[in-house]
Design an enzyme around this catalytic site. Structure first.
Site, mmCIF file in Angstrom:
data_model
loop_
_atom_site.group_PDB
_atom_site.id
_atom_site.type_symbol
_atom_site.label_atom_id
_atom_site.label_comp_id
_atom_site.label_asym_id
_atom_site.label_seq_id
_atom_site.Cartn_x
_atom_site.Cartn_y
_atom_site.Cartn_z
ATOM 1 N N SER A 155 50.823 39.009 -7.497
ATOM 2 C CA SER A 155 51.351 39.568 -8.738
ATOM 3 C C SER A 155 52.671 38.890 -9.111
ATOM 4 C CB SER A 155 51.488 41.081 -8.598
ATOM 5 O OG SER A 155 51.704 41.709 -9.840
ATOM 6 N N ASP A 246 41.616 43.366 -14.534
ATOM 7 C CA ASP A 246 43.053 43.120 -14.487
ATOM 8 C C ASP A 246 43.430 42.318 -15.731
ATOM 9 O OD1 ASP A 246 45.664 42.352 -13.922
ATOM 10 O OD2 ASP A 246 45.199 41.463 -11.975
ATOM 11 N N HIS A 276 43.748 44.963 -9.931
ATOM 12 C CA HIS A 276 45.077 44.523 -9.521
ATOM 13 C C HIS A 276 45.527 45.327 -8.301
ATOM 14 C CE1 HIS A 276 48.688 42.250 -10.552
ATOM 15 N NE2 HIS A 276 49.378 43.291 -10.103
#
Length: 313
Positions: A155, A246, A276
């Site tokens: 991320s 996501d 995610h």
């Protein structure tokens, strides 16, 4: 079936359903409206719930590299191993050495590599370029004692890893052997593609991405949004993992396409069933476990040989 179970009943993978249901216990629906201190408490409790004990064959030591707090993981019996600099996710606003402790330890053991996790400064108290500067300081410090380095993260950490690869290429040092980017946010166009199709994806919405970008305050620099770069030549080979559910999904493919166009090897593992933050579901979801095993294999291949693993792993 209660309301939360109904909310996620459409998801195909039962492990991901259970993961999301469990995670909801730690976050109120409007979590971003709370103070940053409160958001960090939510996140720390959430991470602690899913965290597993470190593998027995890993030693972890809290140290400072380049003046930045870090945690250095070493696999038993592998002195002189190559090193992964791992940068944690959390939207640049939450997370630290404990939030990804088990993930780093398992990467260390599985790939037989050293792992250095970085406790970089967080926004909004420390907006861009604070986190990036911390990570760069650590990279230079560890490179002075170990030349065999790959960078990686999930991320926001994937964003930082890609930015470090750009900086290292520009500075012509250190020479990185690879980059491993796990559902990274790379600054893609939020008006199209997965940012629209997956705008309300479970676990991370497009509105959330905008919130984190606004809080990070990276502006229009390539070191905050690597997709703003115009020259991708000379970068290290990249292994990327895209979660299908996501809004950040397409960033992986856009980045990989630009690398390939510049003659850089890039491989994307697409995970249509996953969301995610699925790394935390690796002990609950079979697809998440397979993906994590593939990440370990990619780290091992890049760190030890400087090459991407053959085919789709």
């Amino acid at each position: 079936m209660n309301e939360t179970e109904q909310k996620y009943a459409w998801l195909e993978d039962p492990g991901i359903r259970d993961f999301l249901i469990a995670g909801e216990r730690f976050y109120p629906p409007d979590a971003v409206s709370f103070t940053m201190a409160e958001q960090r408490v939510f996140y720390d409790r959430y991470c602690a719930h899913f965290r597993k004990t470190r593998p027995a064959g890993v030693t972890a030591t809290d140290v400072a590299h380049g003046g930045v707090p870090c945690r250095h993981y070493r696999p038993d019996g592998a002195a002189g191993a190559p090193l992964l600099l791992y940068l944690h996710g959390g939207g640049f606003v939450v997370g630290g050495l404990d939030s990804h402790d088990d993930i780093c330890a398992e990467l260390c053991e599985g790939a037989r590599i050293d792992v250095v996790a970085v406790d970089y400064r967080l926004a909004p108290e420390h907006p861009f370029p604070a986190a990036f500067e911390d990570c760069w300081a650590v990279l230079k410090a560890v490179a002075s004692v170990n030349a065999e380095i790959i960078v990686g993260g999930d991320s926001a950490g994937g964003n930082l890893a890609a930015a470090l690869a750009l900086k290292a290429r520009d500075e012509q040092a250190p020479r990185l052997k690879g980059q491993v980017l796990i559902y990274p946010g790379l600054g893609g166009d939020m008006s199209k593609g997965s940012y629209v199709v997956q705008a309300h994806a479970p676990g991370l919405s497009t509105a959330d991405v905008q919130y984190y970008r606004d809080t990070y305050k990276g502006g229009d620099t390539k070191f905050a949004e690597p997709l703003r770069e115009t020259d991708y030549r000379g970068l290290p080979p990249a292994f990327l993992v895209a979660a299908g559910l996501d809004p950040l999904h397409d960033d992986c493919f856009d980045y990989a396409a630009r690398l390939r166009a510049a003659g850089v090897e890039a491989q994307v593992r697409d995970e249509p069933l996953l969301v995610h933050a699925f790394l935390r579901a690796r002990n609950m979801s079979a697809p998440a476990r397979r993906s994590f095993d593939a990440i370990i294999a990619a780290c091992a291949s890049l760190a030890h040989s400087g090459r991407l693993p053959p085919g789709r792993i």
